[in-house]
Design a protein around this motif. Sequence first.
Motif, mmCIF file in Angstrom:
data_model
loop_
_atom_site.group_PDB
_atom_site.id
_atom_site.type_symbol
_atom_site.label_atom_id
_atom_site.label_comp_id
_atom_site.label_asym_id
_atom_site.label_seq_id
_atom_site.Cartn_x
_atom_site.Cartn_y
_atom_site.Cartn_z
ATOM 1 N N THR A 25 2.080 1.785 -3.519
ATOM 2 C CA THR A 25 0.979 2.280 -4.345
ATOM 3 C C THR A 25 0.682 3.738 -4.042
ATOM 4 O OG1 THR A 25 0.018 0.062 -4.331
ATOM 5 C CG2 THR A 25 -1.425 1.856 -4.985
ATOM 6 N N THR A 26 0.739 4.088 -2.770
ATOM 7 C CA THR A 26 0.486 5.475 -2.375
ATOM 8 C C THR A 26 1.538 6.422 -2.935
ATOM 9 O OG1 THR A 26 -0.530 4.696 -0.337
ATOM 10 C CG2 THR A 26 0.149 6.984 -0.395
ATOM 11 N N SER A 85 -2.114 2.337 4.191
ATOM 12 C CA SER A 85 -0.766 1.787 4.351
ATOM 13 C C SER A 85 -0.199 2.125 5.722
ATOM 14 C CB SER A 85 0.161 2.287 3.239
ATOM 15 O OG SER A 85 0.362 3.682 3.368
ATOM 16 N N TYR A 95 0.824 -1.209 0.000
ATOM 17 C CA TYR A 95 0.000 0.000 0.000
ATOM 18 C C TYR A 95 0.862 1.265 0.000
ATOM 19 C CZ TYR A 95 -4.671 -1.928 0.423
ATOM 20 O OH TYR A 95 -5.855 -2.545 0.166
ATOM 21 N N TYR A 111 -5.061 5.903 0.185
ATOM 22 C CA TYR A 111 -4.050 4.850 0.117
ATOM 23 C C TYR A 111 -2.962 5.051 1.170
ATOM 24 C CZ TYR A 111 -6.112 3.304 -4.252
ATOM 25 O OH TYR A 111 -6.971 2.821 -5.189
#
Length: 129
Positions: free
Chosen positions: A77-78, A98, A74, A94
Amino acid sequence: MKQEPAKASRKEERDRPRKGIPGLIDSTVTSTIEDFKAIIDAKLELFRIEMTEKVALVSALVLLLVVLMIGVAYLITTIALLFGELFGHVWLGYLLVSMVFILTFAFFTKIKPNALKNFIHKILLSAND
């Protein structure tokens, strides 16, 4: 007919508790065997408890590793969305997700390192009873 009373008296002699030294030896041997059985049962129970504690430790480590991997996924992705949007608000969700995973990992490794292991250990012990 005379043989029946003789058989009955021999049977009564066997069923009666022995007196004197033979009775003392008999009771000592019997109590020693019972003590050995109790010791073996106690050692088996101790072994079972130790093994469930080791399984709980391994389970806690595997679970923490999964939580860390999800948190890192996460976070990556963030960061990607952060650079993609350049100060947009889409990435904020996101980032929070995370951080929840990473803070959970930090909580169970730094603040309460034995909490998860003890919880899994209790579950395993209750499942075996």
